[in-house]
Design a protein around this motif. Structure first.
Motif, short mmCIF file in Angstrom:
data_model
loop_
_atom_site.label_atom_id
_atom_site.label_comp_id
_atom_site.label_asym_id
_atom_site.label_seq_id
_atom_site.Cartn_x
_atom_site.Cartn_y
_atom_site.Cartn_z
N LEU A 176 -21.26 20.76 -14.61
CA LEU A 176 -20.68 19.41 -14.72
C LEU A 176 -20.37 18.82 -13.35
O LEU A 176 -20.32 19.54 -12.35
CB LEU A 176 -19.36 19.49 -15.49
CG LEU A 176 -19.38 20.02 -16.92
CD1 LEU A 176 -17.96 20.15 -17.43
CD2 LEU A 176 -20.17 19.08 -17.82
N ARG A 177 -20.11 17.51 -13.31
CA ARG A 177 -19.50 16.89 -12.13
C ARG A 177 -18.11 17.48 -11.96
O ARG A 177 -17.41 17.67 -12.95
CB ARG A 177 -19.32 15.37 -12.36
CG ARG A 177 -20.56 14.54 -12.47
CD ARG A 177 -21.09 14.08 -11.12
NE ARG A 177 -20.09 13.63 -10.15
CZ ARG A 177 -19.72 12.37 -9.98
NH1 ARG A 177 -20.22 11.41 -10.72
NH2 ARG A 177 -18.85 12.06 -9.03
N ASP A 178 -17.70 17.71 -10.73
CA ASP A 178 -16.37 18.33 -10.56
C ASP A 178 -15.24 17.45 -11.12
O ASP A 178 -14.24 17.94 -11.59
CB ASP A 178 -16.12 18.70 -9.09
CG ASP A 178 -15.94 17.50 -8.18
OD1 ASP A 178 -16.34 16.38 -8.56
OD2 ASP A 178 -15.39 17.68 -7.08
N ASP A 179 -15.47 16.13 -11.11
CA ASP A 179 -14.46 15.19 -11.61
C ASP A 179 -14.14 15.44 -13.09
O ASP A 179 -13.03 15.15 -13.55
CB ASP A 179 -14.95 13.75 -11.47
CG ASP A 179 -15.47 13.47 -10.09
OD1 ASP A 179 -14.89 12.63 -9.40
OD2 ASP A 179 -16.46 14.12 -9.67
N ASP A 180 -15.12 15.93 -13.84
CA ASP A 180 -14.93 16.09 -15.29
C ASP A 180 -14.30 17.42 -15.67
O ASP A 180 -13.81 17.58 -16.78
CB ASP A 180 -16.29 15.97 -16.00
CG ASP A 180 -16.90 14.59 -15.80
OD1 ASP A 180 -16.12 13.63 -15.65
OD2 ASP A 180 -18.14 14.48 -15.79
#
Ligand code: PRT
Ligand code: ZN
Length: 283
Positions: free
Chosen positions: A50-54
């Motif tokens: 995943l994107r780290d933001d998620d």
């Protein structure tokens, strides 16, 4: 039975080290860049890329049971998750930085000033704690160019080598938090025994990284002196050699004082020193 899910960064600064750590834990999975999900063939676990933001919210909401992400992302998203294990990579510091020619000298000078950042929550908390009323401007990327463009008086961003600040005519003003990659877990996790097993494997890999396996030869006359230099180790193995009066000592030495230790051992009479990496240390 439920298969656990662990979310890691799909690409970026934490991806490679996260994959390496899980592989060193003996987990067998394909690391296809194109897939979002990869099953582990020898452990009841799936890897989500995943994107780290998620990652923080996915773990908080239970879409993933576990996640590997920077502490800065957890602070920023203010999620309610368990901190399970610091992982020792992705180290950085979040700093406020100002232009080299700025007239800002002390924290109170930030009153009324504009600070650009991708981490507004962490910055707001810091400013509130210090009773500063500044204008926090959220920018999602290339924060470091904003003072040069006249968009802000300062920035608040991640710094590791400091090269980015320097090449943009900025200098650090103050450190706000340090961060490293961390293993987080959902608060209502379903299979705690599997998570314990995974944490134990991770810890054995981390411990092994902190130490080296050292084999050396020493004359029995100098043995006591050499052993005195190895107080941290429970009992080093001492093995007789074919040549009478000589023994081999097998031991582990912490990485952090490795070079000091080696030169002290040499001075004490150690010879033929061999140093080997350790793969795992099972407690
Ligand atoms: O695509 P995705 O959203 O998943 O990734 P991303 O681009 O948002 O994040 P990424 O891969 O850049 O960083 C992931 C995590 O790595 C961060 O959340 C931090 O926890 C950690 N980390 C460690 C860093 C750095 N070091 C780092 N140096 N994250 C970013 N930087 C950037 C910083 O923002 C600045 O632009 O590097 C620049 C500064 O580096 P120096 O070396 O010039 O000081
Ligand atoms: Zn991101």
């Amino acid at each position: 039975m439920k298969t656990l899910k662990i979310a890691i960064q799909k690409s970026g600064r934490l991806n490679e080290k996260s994959v390496e750590l899980l592989k060193n834990c003996g987990l067998n999975f394909e690391n296809y860049k194109s897939s979002l999900i990869s099953p582990v063939s020898n452990f009841p676990l799936e890897i989500l890329f995943l994107r780290d933001d998620d990652i923080p919210e996915y773990v908080q909401d239970g879409i993933a049971d576990l996640g590997i992400v920077g502490e800065n992302m957890i602070e920023e998203t203010e999620v309610d998750v368990n901190y399970l294990q610091r992982l020792g990579f992705g180290k950085c510091t979040l700093k406020i930085a100002i232009p080299n020619n700025s007239d800002i000298q002390q924290l109170s000078d930030f009153n009324g000033k504009a600070i650009a950042t991708s981490y507004p929550a962490i910055l707001e908390k810091f400013l509130a704690k210090n009773d500063i009323k500044a204008d926090v401007r959220m920018i999602s990327g290339s924060v470091e160019i904003s003072p040069g463009l006249g968009l802000s008086d300062a920035i608040f961003d991640i710094v590791s080598t400091g090269g980015t600040l320097k090449s943009n005519g900025l200098k650090p003003f103050t450190d706000v938090m340090s961060s490293e990659a961390i293993l987080i877990g959902n608060k209502n996790v379903e299979r705690p025994e599997l998570i314990e097993e995974l944490i134990a494997r991770i810890q054995s890999v981390l411990r092994a990284k902190e130490t080296k396996y050292v084999v050396l030869n020493v004359n029995r006359d100098n043995l006591e002196k050499v052993l005195a230099l190895l107080p941290g180790v429970k009992s080093p193995s001492v093995i007789p050699l074919a040549e009478a009066d000589w023994v081999a000592v097998h031991t582990v030495v912490p990485e952090r004082d490795f070079w000091d230790k080696i030169s002290q051992l040499k001075q004490a009479g150690a010879q033929g020193i061999i140093v080997m990496p350790i793969e795992k240390i099972i407690a």
